[in-house]
Design a protein around this motif. Structure first.
Motif, mmCIF file in Angstrom:
data_model
loop_
_atom_site.group_PDB
_atom_site.id
_atom_site.type_symbol
_atom_site.label_atom_id
_atom_site.label_comp_id
_atom_site.label_asym_id
_atom_site.label_seq_id
_atom_site.Cartn_x
_atom_site.Cartn_y
_atom_site.Cartn_z
ATOM 1 N N UNK A 38 0.839 -1.200 0.000
ATOM 2 C CA UNK A 38 0.000 0.000 0.000
ATOM 3 C C UNK A 38 0.874 1.251 0.000
ATOM 4 N N UNK A 39 0.334 2.342 -0.511
ATOM 5 C CA UNK A 39 1.068 3.612 -0.514
ATOM 6 C C UNK A 39 0.777 4.460 0.712
ATOM 7 N N UNK A 41 0.455 4.063 4.076
ATOM 8 C CA UNK A 41 0.684 3.462 5.389
ATOM 9 C C UNK A 41 1.188 4.577 6.309
ATOM 10 N N UNK A 42 0.582 4.732 7.477
ATOM 11 C CA UNK A 42 1.059 5.774 8.397
ATOM 12 C C UNK A 42 2.544 5.586 8.728
ATOM 13 N N UNK A 43 3.275 6.679 8.725
ATOM 14 C CA UNK A 43 4.712 6.651 8.976
ATOM 15 C C UNK A 43 5.031 5.973 10.310
ATOM 16 N N UNK A 44 4.227 6.255 11.333
ATOM 17 C CA UNK A 44 4.451 5.665 12.654
ATOM 18 C C UNK A 44 4.353 4.140 12.606
ATOM 19 N N UNK A 45 3.460 3.615 11.783
ATOM 20 C CA UNK A 45 3.321 2.159 11.649
ATOM 21 C C UNK A 45 4.548 1.560 10.975
ATOM 22 N N UNK A 46 5.080 2.241 9.971
ATOM 23 C CA UNK A 46 6.288 1.776 9.283
ATOM 24 C C UNK A 46 7.473 1.807 10.246
#
Length: 58
Positions: A38-39, A41-46
């Protein structure tokens, strides 16, 4: 069939019931790679996925 030798940690979208990102550790090369399906995706999740992968896969 493509077969990988190593371990991985997935980031799952529970509502969609699918993996949206993955960090893979290759036993063959000793390297970690990141893959995203997916494009948006929340930065915090990554960040969390990468940090947890370093703790659990190395």
């Amino acid at each position: 069939m493509f077969q990988r030798d190593g371990m991985y940690l997935e980031l799952l979208d529970i509502d969609a019931r699918k993996a949206v990102a993955e960090v893979f550790y290759s036993d063959e090369t000793g390297r970690m790679t990141f893959w995203a399906r997916e494009e948006d995706i929340p930065f915090e999740a990554v960040e969390l996925l990468i940090e947890r992968s370093k703790q659990l896969l190395l």
